[in-house]
Design a protein around this motif. Structure first.
Motif, mmCIF file in Angstrom:
data_model
loop_
_atom_site.group_PDB
_atom_site.id
_atom_site.type_symbol
_atom_site.label_atom_id
_atom_site.label_comp_id
_atom_site.label_asym_id
_atom_site.label_seq_id
_atom_site.Cartn_x
_atom_site.Cartn_y
_atom_site.Cartn_z
ATOM 1 N N GLU A 86 0.881 -1.169 0.000
ATOM 2 C CA GLU A 86 0.000 0.000 0.000
ATOM 3 C C GLU A 86 0.915 1.214 0.000
ATOM 4 O O GLU A 86 2.129 1.079 0.185
ATOM 5 C CB GLU A 86 -0.938 -0.018 1.214
ATOM 6 N N GLU B 286 -2.158 -12.342 -1.886
ATOM 7 C CA GLU B 286 -3.496 -12.785 -1.486
ATOM 8 C C GLU B 286 -3.909 -13.922 -2.401
ATOM 9 O O GLU B 286 -3.279 -14.162 -3.425
ATOM 10 C CB GLU B 286 -4.488 -11.634 -1.645
ATOM 11 N N TYR C 25 -5.451 3.429 11.480
ATOM 12 C CA TYR C 25 -6.621 4.308 11.436
ATOM 13 C C TYR C 25 -7.030 4.863 12.793
ATOM 14 O O TYR C 25 -6.943 4.180 13.805
ATOM 15 C CB TYR C 25 -7.810 3.589 10.791
HETATM 16 P P1 HAM Z 1 -6.971 -0.951 1.425
HETATM 17 O O1 HAM Z 1 -8.378 -1.034 1.881
HETATM 18 O O2 HAM Z 1 -6.057 -2.019 1.873
HETATM 19 O O3 HAM Z 1 -6.430 0.472 1.895
HETATM 20 O O4 HAM Z 1 -6.929 -0.879 -0.155
HETATM 21 C C1 HAM Z 1 -7.657 0.116 -0.831
HETATM 22 C C2 HAM Z 1 -8.314 -0.468 -2.062
HETATM 23 O O5 HAM Z 1 -7.333 -1.110 -2.885
HETATM 24 C C3 HAM Z 1 -9.346 -1.542 -1.786
HETATM 25 O O6 HAM Z 1 -10.598 -0.973 -1.459
HETATM 26 C C4 HAM Z 1 -9.398 -2.258 -3.119
HETATM 27 O O7 HAM Z 1 -10.231 -1.562 -4.036
HETATM 28 C C5 HAM Z 1 -7.963 -2.169 -3.598
HETATM 29 N N1 HAM Z 1 -7.262 -3.438 -3.332
HETATM 30 C C6 HAM Z 1 -6.706 -3.856 -2.170
HETATM 31 N N2 HAM Z 1 -6.163 -5.076 -2.312
HETATM 32 C C7 HAM Z 1 -6.370 -5.448 -3.601
HETATM 33 C C8 HAM Z 1 -6.035 -6.596 -4.383
HETATM 34 N N3 HAM Z 1 -5.343 -7.615 -3.885
HETATM 35 N N4 HAM Z 1 -6.434 -6.633 -5.686
HETATM 36 C C9 HAM Z 1 -7.120 -5.585 -6.231
HETATM 37 N N5 HAM Z 1 -7.445 -4.480 -5.545
HETATM 38 C C10 HAM Z 1 -7.082 -4.406 -4.242
HETATM 39 C C11 HAM Z 1 -5.185 0.940 1.649
HETATM 40 O O8 HAM Z 1 -4.401 0.433 0.886
HETATM 41 C C12 HAM Z 1 -4.887 2.242 2.365
HETATM 42 N N6 HAM Z 1 -3.498 2.620 2.062
HETATM 43 C C13 HAM Z 1 -5.860 3.308 1.921
HETATM 44 C C14 HAM Z 1 -5.609 4.613 2.589
HETATM 45 C C15 HAM Z 1 -4.979 5.690 2.078
HETATM 46 N N7 HAM Z 1 -5.941 4.924 3.839
HETATM 47 C C16 HAM Z 1 -5.552 6.145 4.100
HETATM 48 N N8 HAM Z 1 -4.954 6.613 3.039
#
Ligand code: HAM
Length: 437
Positions: free
Chosen positions: A88, A121, A274
């Motif tokens: 991330e 994953e 968070y």
């Molecule tokens: P997260 O919920 O882990 O948050 O990921 C955000 C979005 O990335 C998810 O809602 C999904 O749409 C997409 N995503 C996550 N994993 C996958 C995957 N394996 N394949 C496809 N799409 C995926 C974060 O990453 C935090 N950094 C968000 C954030 C920014 N919070 C504060 N600032």
């Protein structure tokens, strides 16, 4: 020899799908610019400790999903390090904020990013091991107003605008507050106590989580556990007055702006940083992986990785999931594939190599002229028979321009419009204007 394929959980993006990716990114950049965000690009790999400290050792991401390796020293001056492909980008952005002392400016930093992330994953629809996120972070010293609930509301209102401008129909905003670390500690105690009499009836994961991180019980998807989870206390009851006021101010601003949301008491999110506001935008068409994007406030993250106090809020959208959603919508209402303005068909003599090369070169010159005039041009091949040129042109272009010896000498070209069937003689000097109509 066995054939080599893209690694499980990774994919190739090909045209025309890449055009959709580019459209999404162009729309996002346009919206970010209007909200005064600038782009940040951080490295794709970082020191493993950044994620362990930032995202949290106990999270699924850090404990099971990271691509981590020992990076051997190449010189005396280097040390062997453990590195990780970023799962991330929030931790990387906050690291850069600290490293470049962006807090010293006294201003709010509004930064966005677009790029690949990596998590080991189990691949399924909408879940990949390399995926792309479009995200943004608003971060700064408290004196810049970084703690204000207005920042949360503005980010959420921007997301509603962005999803609408992308043409995503039927999204839902789910909102919650996970409070301050003290609120959460209080809630963890309440959860632990409430879990004691029921946890033995729950899945093995929940039994483990009840001890290590009771909050994660709320993420459980096992159907048999759901009725038990429904009876557990909600975090809203553990929030102190300040956290309650903050959340109320966010919802008041959202109501005023007309952004619809629902409160989801179970939305605690899978990353440890968070505080207070957490949210997800979901879409029913995505199936099990229904989160289009997720985010929230992370008021203590900077300090957790050794920086100054720098409250922040941000989100990341799963670009792959935006693409899936738009593709499903477009399949329901297919769009006509876009064709180029014209196909240039040189007419050469296949038996005379010199003449053929000259005619192809003349066609390249004409294509260059028209492309410089801003037209979308496809270039044919002089050895094709006229019928073959017409067939290829009809599939890719709105019009065909015939370029033979006569046309080259007279400077008058023959243009046929495929939709009207009309054939016209056009002087070369007027060709660009004619073709663009
Ligand atoms: P997260 O919920 O882990 O948050 O990921 C955000 C979005 O990335 C998810 O809602 C999904 O749409 C997409 N995503 C996550 N994993 C996958 C995957 N394996 N394949 C496809 N799409 C995926 C974060 O990453 C935090 N950094 C968000 C954030 C920014 N919070 C504060 N600032």
């Amino acid at each position: 020899m066995s054939t080599l394929k893209a690694v499980r959980g990774t994919r190739d993006m090909l045209p025309p799908e890449t055009a959709l990716w580019n459209r999404i990114e162009a729309t996002a950049r346009d919206v970010f610019a209007r909200y005064n965000f600038g782009e940040i690009r951080t490295p794709v790999f970082e020191d493993t400790a950044l994620f362990a400290r930032g995202v949290g050792e106990e999270t699924d991401i850090v404990s099971k999903e990271m691509y981590t390796w020992e990076d051997r020293a190449r010189a005396q001056s280097e040390k062997t390090q453990t590195l990780t492909l970023r799962p991330e980008n929030t931790a990387g952005v906050v690291r850069a904020y600290i490293e470049h002392q962006l807090g010293e400016t006294g201003q709010l930093q509004k930064l966005y990013y677009i790029g690949p992330q990596f998590r080991r994953e189990r691949p399924q629809k909408g879940r990949y091991r390399q995926f792309s996120q479009i995200g943004a972070e608003v971060i700064g010293p408290p004196s810049a107003g970084s703690e204000s609930p207005l920042r949360d509301a503005e980010v959420l209102e921007m997301l509603a605008t962005l999803l609408d401008e992308l043409g995503i129909k039927g999204w839902t905003l789910e909102l919650n507050s996970v409070g301050s670390p003290t609120d959460r500690a209080r809630y963890n105690d309440a959860l632990r106590a409430a879990l004691v009499p029921v946890v033995s009836q729950m899945c093995a994961d929940c039994q483990r989580r009840a001890v290590t991180n009771p909050l994660r019980v709320l993420d459980c998807k096992v159907p048999a556990d759901q009725p038990i989870i429904e009876t557990l206390p909600v975090i809203a009851d553990s929030l102190d007055e300040e956290s309650k006021k903050h959340f109320a101010a966010v919802t008041t601003a959202l109501d005023a702006a007309g952004v619809p949301y629902t409160r989801n008491h179970r939305l605690v999110r899978g990353l440890d940083y968070y505080t207070r506001t957490t949210f997800e935008f979901t879409h029913g068409g995505l199936g099990a992986q229904n989160a289009l994007l997720g985010g929230g406030r992370y008021d203590g993250l900077s300090e957790a990785i050794g920086g100054p106090k720098a409250p922040g809020i941000g989100f990341a959208m799963g670009e792959d999931r935006l693409v899936l959603t738009l593709q499903a919508q477009e399949a329901a209402a297919p769009q006509v594939p876009q064709k180029v303005d014209a196909f240039i068909a040189p007419l050469g003599d296949a038996k005379d190599e010199i003449k053929l090369a000259q005619m192809n070169a003349a066609a390249l010159v004409l294509a260059r002229e028209l492309r410089h005039a801003g037209l979308w041009i496809e270039l044919g091949e002089g050895s094709f028979r006229l019928k073959k040129s017409f067939d290829v042109a009809d599939r890719t272009a709105r019009q065909i321009v015939i370029l033979g010896e006569d046309e080259l000498q007279s400077g008058i070209l023959t243009v046929k419009n495929f939709s009207t069937g009309v054939q016209t003689k056009v002087p070369r000097a007027e060709l660009a204007v004619f073709l663009s109509n």
